[in-house]
Structures are given as structure tokens and as C-alpha cells.
Scaffold this motif. Structure first.
Motif, PDB file in Angstrom:
ATOM      1  N   CYS A 109       2.506  13.874  14.229  1.00 51.33           N
ATOM      2  CA  CYS A 109       3.367  13.657  15.262  1.00 51.33           C
ATOM      3  C   CYS A 109       4.831  14.083  14.780  1.00 51.33           C
ATOM      4  CB  CYS A 109       3.270  12.313  15.967  1.00 51.33           C
ATOM      5  SG  CYS A 109       4.451  11.980  17.647  1.00 51.33           S
ATOM      6  N   ARG A 110       5.066  13.148  13.749  1.00 49.84           N
ATOM      7  CA  ARG A 110       6.561  13.197  13.419  1.00 49.84           C
ATOM      8  C   ARG A 110       6.932  14.663  12.567  1.00 49.84           C
ATOM      9  NH1 ARG A 110      10.006  13.661   9.436  1.00 49.84           N
ATOM     10  NH2 ARG A 110      12.056  12.368   9.502  1.00 49.84           N
ATOM     11  N   GLN A 111       5.667  15.331  12.278  1.00 48.58           N
ATOM     12  CA  GLN A 111       6.008  16.651  11.687  1.00 48.58           C
ATOM     13  C   GLN A 111       6.158  17.764  12.845  1.00 48.58           C
ATOM     14  OE1 GLN A 111       2.604  17.467   9.097  1.00 48.58           O
ATOM     15  NE2 GLN A 111       3.362  15.937   7.482  1.00 48.58           N
ATOM     16  N   THR A 112       5.304  17.284  14.133  1.00 47.30           N
ATOM     17  CA  THR A 112       5.698  18.165  15.091  1.00 47.30           C
ATOM     18  C   THR A 112       6.917  18.077  15.558  1.00 47.30           C
ATOM     19  OG1 THR A 112       3.280  17.838  15.480  1.00 47.30           O
ATOM     20  CG2 THR A 112       4.690  18.701  17.417  1.00 47.30           C
ATOM     21  N   ILE A 113       7.417  16.901  15.826  1.00 50.93           N
ATOM     22  CA  ILE A 113       8.927  16.686  16.357  1.00 50.93           C
ATOM     23  C   ILE A 113       9.934  17.151  15.434  1.00 50.93           C
ATOM     24  CG2 ILE A 113      10.581  14.758  16.874  1.00 50.93           C
ATOM     25  CD1 ILE A 113       8.103  13.118  17.618  1.00 50.93           C
ATOM     26  N   ALA A 114       9.629  17.276  13.992  1.00 51.69           N
ATOM     27  CA  ALA A 114      10.696  17.772  13.091  1.00 51.69           C
ATOM     28  C   ALA A 114      10.651  19.458  13.422  1.00 51.69           C
ATOM     29  CB  ALA A 114      10.351  17.302  11.919  1.00 51.69           C
ATOM     30  N   SER A 115       9.542  19.921  13.670  1.00 49.41           N
ATOM     31  CA  SER A 115       9.456  21.233  13.681  1.00 49.41           C
ATOM     32  C   SER A 115      10.135  21.675  15.016  1.00 49.41           C
ATOM     33  CB  SER A 115       8.105  21.777  13.702  1.00 49.41           C
ATOM     34  OG  SER A 115       7.296  21.467  12.633  1.00 49.41           O
ATOM     35  N   LEU A 116       9.984  20.950  16.030  1.00 49.90           N
ATOM     36  CA  LEU A 116      10.525  21.065  17.160  1.00 49.90           C
ATOM     37  C   LEU A 116      12.130  20.970  17.159  1.00 49.90           C
ATOM     38  CD1 LEU A 116      10.117  21.765  20.430  1.00 49.90           C
ATOM     39  CD2 LEU A 116      10.186  19.462  20.713  1.00 49.90           C
ATOM     40  N   ALA A 117      12.479  20.256  16.500  1.00 52.87           N
ATOM     41  CA  ALA A 117      13.898  19.991  16.256  1.00 52.87           C
ATOM     42  C   ALA A 117      14.647  20.990  15.726  1.00 52.87           C
ATOM     43  CB  ALA A 117      14.082  18.594  15.552  1.00 52.87           C
ATOM     44  N   ARG A 118      13.872  21.853  14.789  1.00 56.98           N
ATOM     45  CA  ARG A 118      14.359  22.889  13.888  1.00 56.98           C
ATOM     46  C   ARG A 118      14.530  24.144  14.766  1.00 56.98           C
ATOM     47  NH1 ARG A 118      11.907  25.115  10.097  1.00 56.98           N
ATOM     48  NH2 ARG A 118      13.402  25.922   9.170  1.00 56.98           N
ATOM     49  N   SER A 119      14.075  24.233  15.942  1.00 56.74           N
ATOM     50  CA  SER A 119      14.146  25.430  16.827  1.00 56.74           C
ATOM     51  C   SER A 119      15.721  25.630  16.985  1.00 56.74           C
ATOM     52  CB  SER A 119      13.618  25.141  18.054  1.00 56.74           C
ATOM     53  OG  SER A 119      14.014  23.819  18.783  1.00 56.74           O
TER      54      SER A 119
END
Length: 286
Positions: A109-119
Motif C-alpha cells: 500500500c505504501r509503495q502504491t501511494i509513493a508511486s502515485l505521489a511521484r506522478s
């Protein structure tokens, strides 16, 4: 003591024995929590109080289950023999497996959020690594202010996605710095960011923190105050002043926050930020 018969002579085989075993386990768990918090304090330099509180909170969950299982195992083995150990060890093994699965899901979940934040970084709206810096520093400030571990997780998620509303802008703002923008524009970006965050499935508190970034700090929850102050510091420390003499940008950025505490930033948060920055891990801009 049990095999020599002294324990039975003192307490018998009734409720007193169970109470004695529970008391021993509770004392052992308490000592373990105190020592674990002390070791974490020595290793990280974080405040001891919040660390001990998190350790004690953990005892009320899985810790109490382990203690109860230990009492049952001790009493059962005393009556039926050692063959009961493999049978009674099965539930703790299943609990451990479930806990590891839960930890893996949390990490995903954290990796998904971090990936979204990198958008926002990929689209050129914010500098590379900005969200990660704000998240790491926000978590450190939150810990300095005594936030619990669940609250720190919410704070970290909000810090990672605090700029997601910038994707609504037609033209990126210079260096992704939203602090100099008009308050109405800041609020619009924050509300749009909160709307996006609500679609990700993270706790609702994360969206609230993102949405309230442009509110007066006295009306913000503590986590929103932390993200706002840390974001402003990171933007200022990474701005044009960063090219000056060594260490000038962080000091100037922190001074700007202190001068704005009467209107824009919580003084307690700014001082906690200064305390965190004074430690070796944050002695230079990142």
C-alpha cells in the motif's frame, strides 16, 4: 518451582495459579516494552515517551494474545505432558503468518501511494524527490511531537500526496512551490488533491489533511500543520537561496517559518522542526 512442588504448595492448582502466571507474563511484557523503547531511543534519538506508548499499545493487541496462550500452554503441559506443545503452538504460528501477510500488504500500500505521489514529479509539477523529503521530515516532526504510530502512518501518506492537486494546474508553478500562491489558489489545489486522495482507498484522515493545507493553521489538525510547515521549509530550502553559502538555505528557510508563526505556521511545529533539523540526520538540505 512447578516441578519441585513449591508453586503448588504456595498457590495450589486453582485460580491463584492462573493469576500468578498472568502476573509474571504481564511483568515480563512490561519489562520488554520498557527495554525495547529504551533501545529505540538510544538508536534513533526519538523521544522516549511516544516510543514507550507505542510499545505498550502493541501489548494490548497481539501481546495479550501471546500472554494468554502462554498461560494455557503452561497449564496444559502440566496436566497432559509435552505432547500438547505442538498442538498449542499452531495458533501462534498462524498469527505470525497472518501478521507477516498484513505487513506485506501495508508495504505494498505504501509503495502504491509513493508511486502515485511521484506522478507530480514525472509530470514536471514538483521537483524530483520532493514528496519523499516532505514525508520523511514530516514523520520525524510528528514523532517529535508525540504522535502515535497509526497517526504517523496517516501523516506520512498525507505528506506523500500533499501536492497531488497540482495536477489540475494548466501550467506548473515554478519549482512546484505553492506557498507563494494566492490563498484561494492554494485552497483550490488542496481541495482537488483531497478529492483525488479519497479515490485511492487510504484512510479518510489522509484526505482531510490534504484538503486543509490552505486553512489558517489554528483551524487545522496537527498533522495538517506539520505537513504545511515541512512543505514550506522544503520549498524554501530547495529554492534559489540554496545556491548560497553552505548551510545558508536551510537556516534562512527556518527563519522565514519562525517569522511567519504569528499567521501561517504553528510555533510548536516550527520548533519541533528545528529540533529535528538540528540532529545529524538532517544537518544539511536534501
Amino acid at each position: 518451582m512447578h516441578h519441585t512442588g513449591r508453586l503448588a504448595a504456595w498457590l495450589g492448582h486453582g485460580p491463584a495459579l492462573v493469576g500468578y502466571l498472568l502476573a509474571v507474563l504481564a511483568l515480563t511484557a512490561l519489562c520488554d516494552a520498557v527495554l525495547a523503547a529504551a533501545l529505540a531511543r538510544a538508536r534513533t534519538g526519538w523521544p522516549y515517551g511516544p516510543l514507550l506508548r507505542d510499545e505498550l499499545r502493541a501489548l494490548t493487541g497481539i501481546g495479550s494474545a501471546i500472554c494468554a496462550t502462554g498461560v494455557v500452554m503452561a497449564l496444559t503441559v502440566a496436566v497432559t505432558g509435552l505432547w500438547a506443545l505442538p498442538v498449542l503452538a499452531l495458533p501462534p504460528l498462524l498469527i505470525q503468518y497472518s501478521f507477516r501477510r498484513y505487513a506485506a500488504i501495508r508495504a505494498t500500500c505504501r509503495q502504491t501511494i509513493a508511486s502515485l505521489a511521484r506522478s507530480t514529479e514525472i509530470a514536471g509539477y514538483t521537483p524530483a524527490g520532493h514528496a519523499r523529503k516532505v514525508a520523511g521530515l514530516s514523520r520525524a516532526v510528528g514523532r517529535e511531537l508525540g504522535l502515535s504510530e497509526p497517526a504517523l502512518t496517516v501523516l506520512e501518506y498525507a505528506a506523500l500526496m500533499h501536492d497531488i492537486g497540482q495536477l489540475s494546474l494548466v501550467d506548473p508553478v515554478p519549482a512546484g512551490a505553492t506557498e507563494p500562491l494566492a490563498r484561494a489558489e492554494q485552497r483550490r489545489i488542496a481541495l482537488l488533491g483531497g478529492a483525488v486522495v479519497r479515490q485511492t482507498g487510504v484512510p479518510a484522515e489522509v484526505a482531510v489533511i490534504v484538503e486543509r493545507q490552505a486553512d489558517p493553521y489554528r483551524e487545522q489538525p496537527l498533522s495538517a500543520r506539520i505537513v504545511r510547515a515541512v512543505n514550506a521549509y522544503t520549498e524554501a530550502a530547495g529554492g534559489p537561496a540554496a545556491a548560497g553559502p553552505g548551510g545558508a538555505a536551510p537556516l534562512c528557510a527556518l527563519e522565514r517559518l519562525r517569522l511567519a508563526t504569528a499567521r501561517d505556521f504553528d510555533p510548536a511545529v516550527v520548533e519541533a522542526l528545528a529540533t529535528v533539523l538540528s540532529r545529524p540526520a538532517y544537518d544539511r538540505p536534501r
